[in-house]
Design a protein around this motif. Structure first.
Motif, PDB file in Angstrom:
ATOM      1  N   SER B 226       0.821  -1.202   0.000  1.00 28.90           N
ATOM      2  CA  SER B 226       0.000   0.000   0.000  1.00 28.90           C
ATOM      3  C   SER B 226       0.864   1.265   0.000  1.00 28.90           C
ATOM      4  O   SER B 226       0.457   2.288  -0.532  1.00 28.90           O
ATOM      5  CB  SER B 226      -0.969  -0.006   1.180  1.00 28.90           C
ATOM      6  OG  SER B 226      -0.314   0.360   2.363  1.00 28.90           O
ATOM      7  N   LEU B 227       2.072   1.181   0.541  1.00 29.99           N
ATOM      8  CA  LEU B 227       2.946   2.360   0.500  1.00 29.99           C
ATOM      9  C   LEU B 227       3.376   2.654  -0.932  1.00 29.99           C
ATOM     10  O   LEU B 227       3.412   3.806  -1.360  1.00 29.99           O
ATOM     11  CB  LEU B 227       4.179   2.134   1.378  1.00 29.99           C
ATOM     12  CG  LEU B 227       3.939   2.144   2.879  1.00 29.99           C
ATOM     13  CD1 LEU B 227       5.249   1.902   3.623  1.00 29.99           C
ATOM     14  CD2 LEU B 227       3.332   3.458   3.328  1.00 29.99           C
ATOM     15  N   PHE B 228       3.693   1.592  -1.666  1.00 29.13           N
ATOM     16  CA  PHE B 228       4.081   1.746  -3.070  1.00 29.13           C
ATOM     17  C   PHE B 228       2.922   2.382  -3.845  1.00 29.13           C
ATOM     18  O   PHE B 228       3.112   3.307  -4.633  1.00 29.13           O
ATOM     19  CB  PHE B 228       4.433   0.374  -3.640  1.00 29.13           C
ATOM     20  CG  PHE B 228       4.759   0.366  -5.114  1.00 29.13           C
ATOM     21  CD1 PHE B 228       5.654   1.285  -5.642  1.00 29.13           C
ATOM     22  CD2 PHE B 228       4.189  -0.577  -5.958  1.00 29.13           C
ATOM     23  CE1 PHE B 228       5.974   1.265  -7.001  1.00 29.13           C
ATOM     24  CE2 PHE B 228       4.495  -0.599  -7.309  1.00 29.13           C
ATOM     25  CZ  PHE B 228       5.381   0.325  -7.828  1.00 29.13           C
ATOM     26  N   GLN B 230       0.503   4.278  -2.716  1.00 32.03           N
ATOM     27  CA  GLN B 230       0.329   5.683  -2.352  1.00 32.03           C
ATOM     28  C   GLN B 230       1.421   6.543  -2.967  1.00 32.03           C
ATOM     29  O   GLN B 230       1.177   7.629  -3.464  1.00 32.03           O
ATOM     30  CB  GLN B 230       0.362   5.839  -0.829  1.00 32.03           C
ATOM     31  CG  GLN B 230      -0.861   5.262  -0.165  1.00 32.03           C
ATOM     32  CD  GLN B 230      -0.708   5.251   1.340  1.00 32.03           C
ATOM     33  OE1 GLN B 230      -0.651   6.287   1.970  1.00 32.03           O
ATOM     34  NE2 GLN B 230      -0.612   4.069   1.897  1.00 32.03           N
TER      35      GLN B 230
END
Lengths: 509, 356, 304
Positions: B226-228, B230
């Motif tokens: 999910s960081l990627f 975002q």
């Protein structure tokens, strides 16, 4: 002087890849022996075998004249080998004392005698002149103190051989000085130290002997008194370094304007930061990691909310806008941690490359992503950047790429956006020297095309090689600014540590 | 072609799990002292033995499939929606009430009922999604607790204000829908109804969305890192909420088609007792959230259940044989995860060569 | 009937027991870095095994022991799947819940030949303990004294667990494993062993929780009789931040809700609403959870 440790013909293969090829290494009592080499030269593999974390494919380890086999770290520890890992193996929630004694706790009937533990830790700290606060919570300690905790831990465990893996990477220049002194103290009291690093100055200050690795092989073992940094560099790299492309002087006005940017969480992480990046300029941000660089990049790119201040990109106010909006306004971003932010390890190379392009009109028709058309573009990148993708080519999982190849893919993806502004955070961390040169060239070329780059790196050499201007961050502020001409490693180091230097364009702290 | 290859690859593991499940079932049958082969024969007959049984299996597979499709979308986005039961029941009761009380011709009633069922299911799923996005309340737990609230609330609706008091039946249920608002049966006299076609269309549609559209790509990336996602400009909250809404909407549709195509009224407990929601969860896990795989796994699990009914009719082995086999299936589908883990480890090893 | 009176507190203490035991079990798992969604199933298996044990041995001590042992077997399955096969712990937890529901229902038919519920009027439930002296104190005696031994056991476990975590070496290492497994492994700590130990202890506690549920006051087993208590225990665990004393406090809160929802049935409210109360209040309580990030964000990453 008899050898305390000898490693003979150590070879480690991972499939077809040979990480260590017949590496031999010896260590005497009271000696500081440095192992130097570029990323991927095999330093860490060698140490993992010594510490029992990897089994050698062939070769033997002889300790005090007896061959030994270590099945795991506990075997190594029992035989007096201690390792201070590059990424600390600490428990932030525990106290300094608890971290030092864990695994070998003083106890009575199963109950943990914390008082005894503290006394022992205090005694040890005095014996080796390594200052710590036994009751402090480790999470509240400085990085330097955490490292001292690590060193005391291996001493507590009874290590005679202490391995320090890239110990200075995270330290301020002042802390580095203290550490080097500690290393000397340890050697004088009869301990042997293996120092793994790629910083040659430090090696020349503290090591007795130096072994150089390149491509998994030993290219030389020399005594400090018979060598110098240039010789070592040649042994490490094996060829002359490529010259960077000529930088064309350019100034076409401001591109990124940051004013009084402030980020607070529980404390102030970024404090009234102001600066400008112009077209055709690389602005480098130096500083010990953890001084607000990450927060700055996240605030600029929309991944974190700023409480005060403005960010303008190409004339648009993009303060606290969404990532997508800011990217549309002309930002591309090489993230500081490629696995955390930059890739999905279980997705294919192609899908990783698609990030940020999936809604571009060029690759969309009637709500469908034109994967075939995009695939051709990715093939171009793979060729241009010489990315080794493995047997399944674009369908290979990103996680199966080596760090350097994945980094090249990320760089290609972000350069491919052809935005006027690029954030390059640690663009060459953990990549081999060939990839590093390639990425540096690409950044310079982008600059010469009139684009602006904000470069953040913990490697001063990288900052110095690429930047037109250098900002130094300290405790969430910009503590100093130096032009390309006036910047030197020494000057930057002083400001990084919170000091001030005469004659620089330094800002009020 | 790539799609077929991917599909067949994603079916290897479920197949192994099914084999282990059947073996465990054999142990259980043996424990009760029945003939293993005979019992499984009865199971096969009960599920596929005649056209009638076959269509019953398909009818049972319908809500399971719709729920599994909804869950698979949430799972792919990295959201563990365990609230399908509540979403289904609330969707079903809403659809029933709209179809009963909306003064309109039958066709409109059907459309409005379906719309209401999906919307209510969707919004009921959106709520925990919003709570996670805004207040970081773990969705895994909140969706579970929401099930109890939804089921109890629906139960209240049909025991008090909207209860059918005309008949003598003691059951808590609404009055019956008028005939014009019934979903048509696919074959006269058989229980499979038009809802099955809805499920198949939904599977194909979901497959298309996940595979070819930007949204599908964004869902996948969000689920994987999910960081990627975002960092790349994907709006995590919007994709997550869209996923939850669609997920709940499909669960609501599952309840709706049961009401409008099978029971023709909302009966308290008629959707929860057969465990459609949990079977749907298993179908999604078994198919590794692949929409086309879900068509297969839903029918398979439905076959276990209708087959077990046949077993119960004709032998002394209790119906719950199916639950045991299913639970073992799902336990062993995890072997897939160990394969993932192995791949991850390999990936990590690859990194260490490069970086160390 | 009054809504609040002293006997409400007494029933709170009784209702809290299964939740408290299961939550402490969950905390043991959480402390070694494993999120155990299978508490519900482990408790259910314990409840059923306790009845089976009681039916066949007629000895209550053995019945509780059997409940604990059977739940341990299930927890070992969980441990094997999650640690050895590295399966997704949420999926395995859900599967364990299922397997528990399927097997208990199946076995209910196979062993007792009944559907839905098993009740034997001749079967003895757990005895009550009348604590000397305290029992005779007015009000307090009525609240504290006169519960089944497992009630006192649960409170004792909370305190023992506190001592275990913060005073013993093994407990210290268990905490270390959960805080940083990589570091723990690098020190040569037996990470896997400690994790299995925690899961097994968790299984035992859940089994005993189940025994209290089926033998504590009603002496019967009904299908799915845990009715989400395992999940409420998970929330209690999160609210108590996996700290034994914090869990004691949060479990008491949930026990009170449980007791309250039963008490409310005496009023003229629809039963559905009173039954809803614990779940609604649990959700409300989650708004005040402090370390939500711990569970929420991890799930995001580990669902597939």
């Amino acid at each position: 002087m008899t050898d305390r440790l000898e490693m003979r013909g150590m070879t480690k293969k991972y499939g077809d890849f040979t990480a260590n090829d017949k590496v031999s290494f010896s260590l005497a009592a009271g000696e500081v022996h440095a192992i130097v080499g570029e990323n991927g030269a095999g330093k860490t593999t060698l140490m993992r075998m010594l510490y029992g974390m990897e089994q050698p494919t062939s070769g033997e380890i002889v300790l005090n004249g007896k061959p030994v086999v270590f099945r795991g770290p506990e075997d190594a520890i029992r035989n007096g080998i201690g390792m201070v890992h590059q990424h600390f193996m600490l428990f932030g929630e525990f106290s300094v004392t608890e971290n030092i004694v864990i695994g070998y706790e003083p106890k009575q009937a199963g109950f943990f005698k914390r008082k005894d533990a503290e006394d022992k830790v205090r005694a040890l700290s005095e014996q080796y002149r390594i200052p710590i606060h036994p009751q402090a919570k480790v999470a509240n300690c400085s990085i330097g103190e955490q490292q001292r905790v690590e060193i005391l831990k291996v001493l507590y465990q009874g290590a005679d051989i202490i391995v320090l893996d890239e110990p200075t990477a995270v330290l301020t220049p002042l802390e580095v000085r203290d550490l080097l002194q500690t290393i000397r103290n340890l050697a004088e009291s009869g301990k042997s130290v293996i120092l793994i690093t790629h910083k040659l100055q430090e090696v020349m200050e503290v090591a007795d002997r130096i072994t150089v690795l390149r491509g998994g092989k030993v290219t030389g073992t020399v005594s400090r008194t018979e060598t110098n940094t240039d010789d070592l560099a040649r042994l490490m790299v094996g060829r002359e370094l490529q010259e960077l492309a000529e930088r064309v002087p350019l100034d076409k006005g401001p591109l990124l304007q940051v004013e009084n940017l402030t980020v607070r969480e529980k404390q102030t992480l970024l404090d009234q930061v102001s600066f400008t990046v112009h077209h055709g300029e690389i602005v480098g941000i130096a500083g010990v990691s953890g001084n607000g660089q990450s927060e700055l990049l996240q605030a600029i790119s929309g991944l974190r909310t700023a409480q005060e201040g403005t960010v303008r990109l190409g004339g648009n106010d993009v303060t606290n806008k969404s990532v997508a909006t800011i990217r549309d306004a002309g930002l591309a971003h090489i993230p500081e941690d490629r696995y955390l932010w930059g890739a999905a390890k279980l997705s294919s190379v192609e899908e990783n490359a698609l990030m940020g392009y999936q809604r571009k009109p060029a690759y969309n028709r009637r709500g469908v992503v034109l994967r075939e058309k995009f695939r051709q573009v990715v093939k171009g990148w793979v060729e241009q950047f010489a990315i080794k993708t493995g047997s399944r080519q674009l369908q290979e999982l990103a996680g199966n790429l080596s760090g350097g190849n994945l980094q090249k893919l990320i760089v290609a993806r972000e350069l491919g956006q052809e935005t006027p502004f690029l954030i390059a955070a640690e663009p060459t961390r953990g990549v081999d020297i060939g990839a590093m040169e390639y990425i540096h060239q690409a950044l310079i070329e982008k600059r010469n095309q009139g684009d602006g780059i904000l470069l953040v790196s913990s490697e001063l050499s990288e900052i110095l090689a690429l930047s037109d201007r250098i900002l130094v961050m300290y405790k969430g502020r910009i503590a100093g600014e130096l032009s390309r001409l006036e910047a030197t490693e020494e000057k930057i180091s002083v400001i990084m540590a919170g000091g001030s230097i005469h004659g620089s364009n330094q800002r009020a702290i | 072609m790539a799609a077929i290859k991917e599909l067949s690859k994603s079916l290897v593991q479920p197949f192994l799990a099914v084999v282990i499940g059947l073996l465990t079932g054999a142990l259980v049958i043996a424990a009760v002292g029945e003939s293993i082969l005979g019992t499984y024969q009865e199971m096969w007959k009960g599920a596929f033995g005649s056209f009638y049984f076959f269509t019953s299996t398909l009818a049972r597979a319908t809500p399971i499939m719709l729920i599994a499709l909804g869950l698979s979308l949430a799972f792919r986005a990295g959201v563990f929606n365990l609230g399908a039961e509540g979403q289904m029941v609330l969707g079903a009761v809403s659809a029933a009430l709209v179809a009963i009380y909306l003064p309109a011709p039958g066709m409109i009633k059907i459309v409005a009922g379906i719309f209401a069922g999906m919307a209510v299911g969707g919004f009921w799923a959106l709520l925990p999604g919003f709570m996670e996005a805004r207040f970081r309340i773990p969705l895994l737990i909140s969706t579970l607790l929401f099930n109890y609230i939804a089921v109890l609330f629906a139960s209240y609706l049909v025991t008090e204000p909207f209860r059918d008091r005309s008949g003598s039946a003691a059951l808590a249920q609404t009055v019956m829908l008028e005939k014009s608002a019934w979903l048509p049966k696919l074959f006269a006299g058989m229980s499979v109804h038009a809802g099955f076609l809805f499920a198949i269309v939904a599977a194909l549609l979901l497959f298309w969305v996940l595979r070819f559209t930007p949204f599908g790509y964004e869902v996948k990336m969000l689920g994987q890192n999910s960081l990627f996602a975002q960092y790349g400009g994907i709006n995590r909250i919007r994709v997550m909420l869209t996923g939850m809404f669609a997920s709940g909407g499909l669960a609501g549709l599952a309840g709706t088609v049961e009401v409008m195509g099978a029971h023709y009224r909302f009966v308290d407990g008629a959707l929860t007792v057969p465990g459609f929601a949990w079977t749907g969860l298993m179908a999604a896990l078994l198919a590794n959230s692949h929409p086309l795989g879900i068509i297969v796994t839903s029918i398979l699990l439905a076959a276990f259940q209708t087959g077990a009914m046949g077993v119960e009719r004709n032998t002394d082995v209790p119906l719950e044989l199916a639950s045991v086999i299913q639970a073992v299936l799902i336990l062993f589908i995890s072997a897939k995860f160990s394969y993932d883990w192995w791949k991850k480890r390999k990936a990590k090893g690859g990194e260490s060569h490069g970086a160390l | 009937m009054e809504l609040f009176d002293w006997s409400l507190l007494s029933s709170t203490i009784r209702m809290v027991t299964p939740i408290l035991l299961a939550a402490l079990g969950g905390a043991l798992c959480a402390r070694v870095g494993i999120f155990n969604v299978g508490l519900e199933g482990l408790v259910l298996v314990g409840a059923f095994s306790a009845i089976v044990g009681n039916h066949f041995t007629g000895n209550l001590f053995l019945a509780v022991l059997i409940a604990a042992l059977v739940s341990i077997v299930f927890s070992l399955l969980f441990a094997y799947m999650t640690i050895r096969l590295r399966a997704n712990e949420i999926v395995i937890g859900v599967a364990i819940n299922f397997l528990a529901l399927g097997l208990t229902t199946f076995a209910l038919r196979a062993i007792f030949g009944v559907k839905g519920a098993f009740y034997d009027k001749d079967m003895a439930g757990l005895p009550t303990v009348e604590i000397p002296f305290i029992h005779d104190i007015p009000v307090i005696g009525g609240i504290i004294s006169g519960h089944s031994p497992l009630v006192y056991f649960a409170f004792l476990v909370a305190i023992l667990l506190y001592v275990f975590f913060y005073r013993t070496v093994t407990g210290f290492r268990v905490l270390a494993v959960g805080l940083n497994p990589v570091a723990a492994r690098s020190l040569g700590l037996k990470v896997t062993g400690l994790q299995v130990l925690a899961i097994v202890m968790s299984g035992a506690l859940c089994g005993i929780a189940g025994a209290q549920l089926s033998l504590g006051q009603v002496t019967m087993f009904t299908e799915g009789m845990t009715a989400g208590r395992g999940f409420i225990a998970l929330v209690a665990m999160m609210m108590g931040q996996s700290h034994p004393l914090g869990i004691l406090a949060s479990s008491l809160l949930f026990g009170l809700m449980d007791a309250l929802s039963i008490r409310l049935q005496g009023f003229s409210l629809p039963t559905q609403f009173t039954a809803m109360l614990p779940y609604v209040l649990t959700i409300a309580a989650m708004f005040f959870l402090k370390n939500k990030s711990q569970i929420g964000s991890d799930n995001q990453q580990s669902t597939r």
